[in-house]
Design a protein around this motif. Structure first.
Motif, PDB file in Angstrom:
ATOM      1  N   SER A  46      15.131  31.467  26.774  1.00 33.96           N
ATOM      2  CA  SER A  46      15.519  30.549  25.708  1.00 33.96           C
ATOM      3  C   SER A  46      16.611  31.170  24.844  1.00 33.96           C
ATOM      4  O   SER A  46      16.908  32.353  24.938  1.00 33.96           O
ATOM      5  CB  SER A  46      14.304  30.231  24.845  1.00 33.96           C
ATOM      6  OG  SER A  46      13.844  31.407  24.225  1.00 33.96           O
ATOM      7  N   LEU A  55      18.030  26.458  34.852  1.00 32.84           N
ATOM      8  CA  LEU A  55      17.287  27.543  34.216  1.00 32.84           C
ATOM      9  C   LEU A  55      17.810  28.873  34.757  1.00 32.84           C
ATOM     10  O   LEU A  55      18.234  28.943  35.883  1.00 32.84           O
ATOM     11  CB  LEU A  55      15.806  27.432  34.561  1.00 32.84           C
ATOM     12  CG  LEU A  55      14.890  26.679  33.632  1.00 32.84           C
ATOM     13  CD1 LEU A  55      13.485  26.720  34.179  1.00 32.84           C
ATOM     14  CD2 LEU A  55      14.914  27.290  32.249  1.00 32.84           C
ATOM     15  N   SER A  61      15.109  21.834  42.921  1.00 32.62           N
ATOM     16  CA  SER A  61      15.478  21.541  41.555  1.00 32.62           C
ATOM     17  C   SER A  61      16.614  22.430  41.097  1.00 32.62           C
ATOM     18  O   SER A  61      16.643  23.619  41.375  1.00 32.62           O
ATOM     19  CB  SER A  61      14.279  21.631  40.621  1.00 32.62           C
ATOM     20  OG  SER A  61      13.537  22.762  40.904  1.00 32.62           O
ATOM     21  N   ASN A  72      14.346  19.475  27.358  1.00 32.69           N
ATOM     22  CA  ASN A  72      14.569  20.506  26.356  1.00 32.69           C
ATOM     23  C   ASN A  72      13.255  20.814  25.658  1.00 32.69           C
ATOM     24  O   ASN A  72      12.472  19.914  25.365  1.00 32.69           O
ATOM     25  CB  ASN A  72      15.594  20.050  25.315  1.00 32.69           C
ATOM     26  CG  ASN A  72      17.017  20.254  25.814  1.00 32.69           C
ATOM     27  OD1 ASN A  72      17.296  21.245  26.499  1.00 32.69           O
ATOM     28  ND2 ASN A  72      17.897  19.324  25.491  1.00 32.69           N
ATOM     29  N   LEU A  88      17.671  22.826  37.700  1.00 32.91           N
ATOM     30  CA  LEU A  88      17.475  22.499  36.290  1.00 32.91           C
ATOM     31  C   LEU A  88      18.397  23.315  35.396  1.00 32.91           C
ATOM     32  O   LEU A  88      18.424  23.132  34.196  1.00 32.91           O
ATOM     33  CB  LEU A  88      16.015  22.750  35.898  1.00 32.91           C
ATOM     34  CG  LEU A  88      15.017  21.780  36.535  1.00 32.91           C
ATOM     35  CD1 LEU A  88      13.610  22.157  36.169  1.00 32.91           C
ATOM     36  CD2 LEU A  88      15.309  20.362  36.086  1.00 32.91           C
ATOM     37  N   SER A 137      16.470  25.302  27.297  1.00 37.53           N
ATOM     38  CA  SER A 137      17.254  24.145  27.670  1.00 37.53           C
ATOM     39  C   SER A 137      17.377  24.042  29.181  1.00 37.53           C
ATOM     40  O   SER A 137      17.744  25.000  29.845  1.00 37.53           O
ATOM     41  CB  SER A 137      18.645  24.270  27.034  1.00 37.53           C
ATOM     42  OG  SER A 137      19.424  23.172  27.403  1.00 37.53           O
ATOM     43  N   THR A 138      17.033  22.889  29.731  1.00 33.76           N
ATOM     44  CA  THR A 138      17.251  22.644  31.152  1.00 33.76           C
ATOM     45  C   THR A 138      18.013  21.342  31.297  1.00 33.76           C
ATOM     46  O   THR A 138      18.251  20.643  30.317  1.00 33.76           O
ATOM     47  CB  THR A 138      15.919  22.524  31.922  1.00 33.76           C
ATOM     48  OG1 THR A 138      15.310  21.288  31.577  1.00 33.76           O
ATOM     49  CG2 THR A 138      14.974  23.661  31.594  1.00 33.76           C
ATOM     50  N   THR A 197      10.249  24.846  39.218  1.00 33.54           N
ATOM     51  CA  THR A 197      11.690  25.000  39.148  1.00 33.54           C
ATOM     52  C   THR A 197      12.345  25.352  40.479  1.00 33.54           C
ATOM     53  O   THR A 197      13.457  24.960  40.736  1.00 33.54           O
ATOM     54  CB  THR A 197      12.064  26.099  38.136  1.00 33.54           C
ATOM     55  OG1 THR A 197      11.370  27.285  38.497  1.00 33.54           O
ATOM     56  CG2 THR A 197      11.709  25.682  36.739  1.00 33.54           C
TER      57      THR A 197
END
Lengths: 284, 341
Positions: B300, B59, B55, B315, B57, B310-311, B85
C-alpha cells in the motif's frame, strides 16, 4: 531409371548403415558413458544422503517429492528428475548435440562421412537421431537408477499422487515411464538447437557451450514475470509440467502442448541446420 | 531453401491459428431479457472441466512476501490474496449440489477441495496436510469461485444503474457462447464492464471477464478452457487422506465462512449505491493481523488520512484511526467517504 533407383537404394542402405555405426560409436564413447554415469549418480546421491541422515526432511522443504522418499523409495527417480531437469540433463544433451557435426569436423572425419553415398541431409538426420537416442537413454538412466536405488534403500508401497489419491505400484511404474517419455520429448527441441549450433562451427566445445548457454538463458527468461507473453514460446516452458502425469485423473494436455512446441523447435532449427549444412564448404 | 521456408511456415502458422479461432460464430439471436432468462433457467448439475483465472489487478508482485516468515496468520492472508490475484488453473468436477472436487494445479504441487455429502476434505500436496470438516445438513458448499457462481453474483446485483446488452458471440471451452455485457452507468466505479459468457446449449455461465476503466485487457478473467457435461467418475469424490499425511479435524466454527464481503451484518456499513457502493468496517472489527501485516505495508501507499491499497478494480483504504474502507471506486471517493463527506 533403374540406375537412379539403384542409387536411391544404395543411399538408403548407406543411411541405415550410418545410423547403426553412429549409435554404436556414440554409446561406446567414453565421454558418453561418463555423462550417463554422472546422471546415474544424481539419484544415488539423493538416496544415500537421505538414508544416512537421521532426521527425515520436513514436508515442503528441499526439492519437491523429497519428503516422500523416506516413506516410498519409488519417489527417488522423480525427485532426481526434478533436480536434473534444469541443469544436468540440458548439460549432457548440450554436450552430445553440440558435438554431432562439429566433433566430426574437428577430428577431420566429416569429409570421410560425406564420401559415403548417404548424402548430407541423411547424415544430418542420422546425427539428430543419435542425439535423440541419447536423450531417451539419459532420462531412462535417471528414472531407472532412481527407482532401483530407492527400492533397495527404502520401503516400497502404493504411491501417493499430487491429488492425494493413492495408486498401486504397477500403475505407478507405468506413470513413471510416461514421465520419462515426457522429459525425453522435452529435450528434443534442445537437441535440434544443439545440432544447428554444431553445423555453424568446427570447434565442438563452442557448439556445446552455446547450446548450454542457450538453455540457461531461456530458463532465465522463463523465470521473469515481466516477459509473460513470451513464456509459452520458450522450449523450457513445459519442462516441469511433467507433474501433470502425477495428478488424478491424469492431465495429458501439457503432454500434447509440450510435444507440439518441441516439434516446432525441431522443424525450425532442423531447417536452419539443414540450410547451413547443405551449403557449407566442408574442408576438414 | 528449407532454412527460409520452414521458419516462415511456422511463423505464419503461429499467427494464423489464433486468428481462425476467433472466426464469427452465428447463433440464434436473443434479446438481453431472453438471455437473462436463459441463463437463470440453466440446469447443469454435473460437469467436469478446467477453469483458468487470470488477473491483472496491478498489484505489486506478492510472491516474495508470501514466503516471508511472518507467522501463520500472515501466511494465511498471503495465500488467500495469492489465490485471488495470481493466475491459476483449476480442474473442477461437480455432481449434484453435494459432490464437488476442485483441484488447483500448481507447479509440481496441487491443492484439493473434495466434498462428498457432508464431508469436506482439504488437501495440500506441498506440505502434505489434510483437514477434514463435517458440514451441518443443508449447509452451503465451501466457497469456490467457478464462473457460474461469480456470474450469479453479478446477475443478482443488476439494478437501474446497470445497462445490459448482448455482445458478440464467443467460443468458450470450444463451445459457442452468448456474451452478456453489464455496463455500469455510474462514473465513480472502477469497473468499465462485466462480460459474462453463457453457453449457447445449456445456459450455463462459462466465463466472466471484468474490464477496469481505462484498461484494454480484462483486469480479471475466470473462464472454462475445457468443459464436459458428462457425470464425473464417482471415485473422484471419495477421498481418504494418503498415508503419512498430517490430518487436522476442523471444528464447526472454523468451517463457517466469515462473511467479510456481505454487508448488513454486525456493524459494517455501506454507503453509496450499486456499483460504487463503499463498505466500511469499524476499527474494532478489522482483524489485527491484517492491519499489522507486512503485506499491507509493502503493497500500500501513504495517502492523506491513511494507507491506500490500490488495484485496477478495488481500492482499499485503511484510515489512521483503524477503519477499513473498501470499494470499487476511485481513491478520491474512498477518502471522501472516510472523511464523512
Amino acid at each position: 531409371m533403374s540406375s537412379e533407383s539403384a542409387v536411391t537404394g544404395a543411399r538408403r542402405a548407406s543411411g541405415w548403415a550410418l545410423l547403426v555405426s553412429e549409435l554404436s560409436v556414440l554409446f561406446r564413447r567414453r565421454r558418453t558413458n561418463a555423462l550417463l554415469l554422472a546422471l546415474a549418480a544424481i539419484p544415488i546421491l539423493i538416496a544415500v544422503a537421505l538414508r544416512l541422515s537421521s532426521s527425515g526432511p520436513r514436508a515442503g522443504r528441499g526439492p519437491p517429492f523429497l519428503d516422500q522418499v523416506a516413506q516410498n523409495g519409488l519417489f527417488v527417480g522423480v525427485t532426481a528428475l526434478v533436480v536434473a531437469i534444469p541443469l544436468f540433463l540440458p548439460l549432457t544433451v548440450g554436450v552430445v548435440a553440440g558435438d554431432t557435426i562439429a566433433g566430426e569436423a574437428s577430428h577431420g572425419t566429416l569429409r570421410y562421412l560425406l564420401v559415403a553415398p548417404a548424402g548430407r541431409a541423411r547424415l544430418l538426420a542420422v546425427k539428430y537421431i543419435g542425439a535423440a537416442a541419447f536423450c531417451v537413454v539419459a532420462v531412462l538412466v535417471v528414472v531407472v537408477t532412481g527407482t532401483l536405488v530407492g527400492a533397495a534403500l527404502f520401503p516400497v508401497g502404493p504411491v501417493t499422487l499430487l491429488s492425494g489419491d493413492t495408486i498401486p505400484v504397477g500403475e505407478a511404474f507405468a506413470r513413471f515411464l510416461a514421465i520419462a517419455g515426457y522429459v525425453t520429448v522435452s529435450l528434443l527441441g534442445l537437441s535440434a538447437i544443439g545440432l544447428f549450433f554444431s553445423t555453424l562451427t568446427d570447434v565442438p566445445v563452442g557448439a556445446m557451450a552455446a547450446t548450454i548457454t542457450f538453455s540457461v538463458a531461456t530458463q532465465i527468461l522463463g523465470a521473469l514475470p515481466q516477459l509473460e507473453g513470451l513464456h509459452p514460446w520458450l522450449f523450457s516452458h513445459y519442462w516441469l509440467a511433467f507433474a501433470d502425469l502425477l495428478r488424478q485423473p491424469i492431465s495429458w494436455e501439457s503432454f500434447g502442448d509440450n510435444a507440439l512446441l518441441q516439434v516446432g523447435y525441431i522443424a525450425l532449427f532442423g531447417a536452419l541446420a539443414l540450410g547451413r549444412f547443405l551449403t557449407r564448404d566442408v574442408l576438414s | 531453401m528449407p532454412a527460409v521456408v520452414v521458419p516462415a511456415v511456422i511463423v505464419v502458422g503461429a499467427v494464423i491459428a489464433p486468428l481462425q479461432a476467433s472466426a464469427v460464430i452465428v447463433l440464434p439471436e436473443k434479446t438481453p431479457e431472453e438471455l437473462l432468462e436463459f441463463a437463470s433457467s440453466s440446469e447443469v448439475r454435473a460437469l467436469s472441466g478446467t477453469i483458468e483465472q487470470n488477473s491483472r489487478l496491478g498489484l505489486p508482485d506478492l510472491s516474495g512476501v508470501t514466503g516471508s516468515p511472518g507467522g501463520s496468520e500472515g501466511a494465511d492472508i498471503a495465500s488467500t490474496l495469492e489465490l485471488v490475484t495470481g493466475s491459476h488453473t483449476a480442474r473442477v468436477y461437480l455432481n449434484g449440489p453435494t459432490n464437488a472436487r476442485i483441484q488447483v494445479l500448481d507447479q509440481l504441487a496441487e491443492r484439493n477441495i473434495v466434498r462428498s455429502g457432508g464431508d469436506v476434505w482439504f488437501y495440500d500436496s506441498e506440505d502434505r496436510t489434510a483437514s477434514h470438516a463435517t458440514l451441518p445438513a443443508g449447509a452451503e458448499a465451501p466457497r469456490v469461485q467457478t464462473p457460474e457462481r461469480l456470474a450469479d453474483r453479478f446477475l443478482a446485483s443488476i439494478d437501474q444503474t446497470t445497462e445490459v446488452t448482448v455482445g458478440t458471440n464467443a467460443q468458450v471451452a470450444g463451445r459457442p457462447a452468448y456474451q452478456l455485457v453489464l455496463t455500469p452507468l455510474d462514473d465513480d466505479t472502477l469497473v468499465a464492464s462485466v462480460t459474462i459468457a453463457i453457453d449457447s446449449e445449456t445456459g450455463l455461465a462459462v466465463g466472466v471477464e471484468i474490464l477496469a476503466s481505462g484498461g484494454t485487457a480484462p483486469a480479471f478473467a475466470l473462464a472454462f478452457t475445457e468443459l464436459s457435461l458428462a457425470t464425473p467418475d464417482a471415485g473422484l469424490f471419495a477421498f481418504t487422506p494418503p498415508p503419512g499425511t498430517t490430518v487436522t479435524e476442523l471444528t464447526e466454527a472454523e468451517t463457517r465462512e466469515e462473511p467479510t464481503d456481505r454487508p448488513g451484518k454486525s456493524s459494517h456499513s455501506v454507503s453509496g449505491e450499486g456499483w460504487s457502493s463503499i463498505l466500511e468496517i469499524p476499527a474494532s472489527e478489522v482483524p489485527s493481523e491484517f492491519a499489522a501485516s507486512p503485506l499491507l505495508a509493502s503493497a500500500s501507499q501513504e495517502v492523506s488520512g491513511g494507507r491506500l491499497l490500490s488495484t485496477a478494480l478495488v481500492n482499499v483504504l485503511v484510515t489512521d484511526d483503524g477503519r477499513l474502507l473498501l470499494g470499487s471506486v476511485t481513491a478520491d471517493r474512498l477518502q471522501d467517504a472516510a472523511a464523512g463527506l
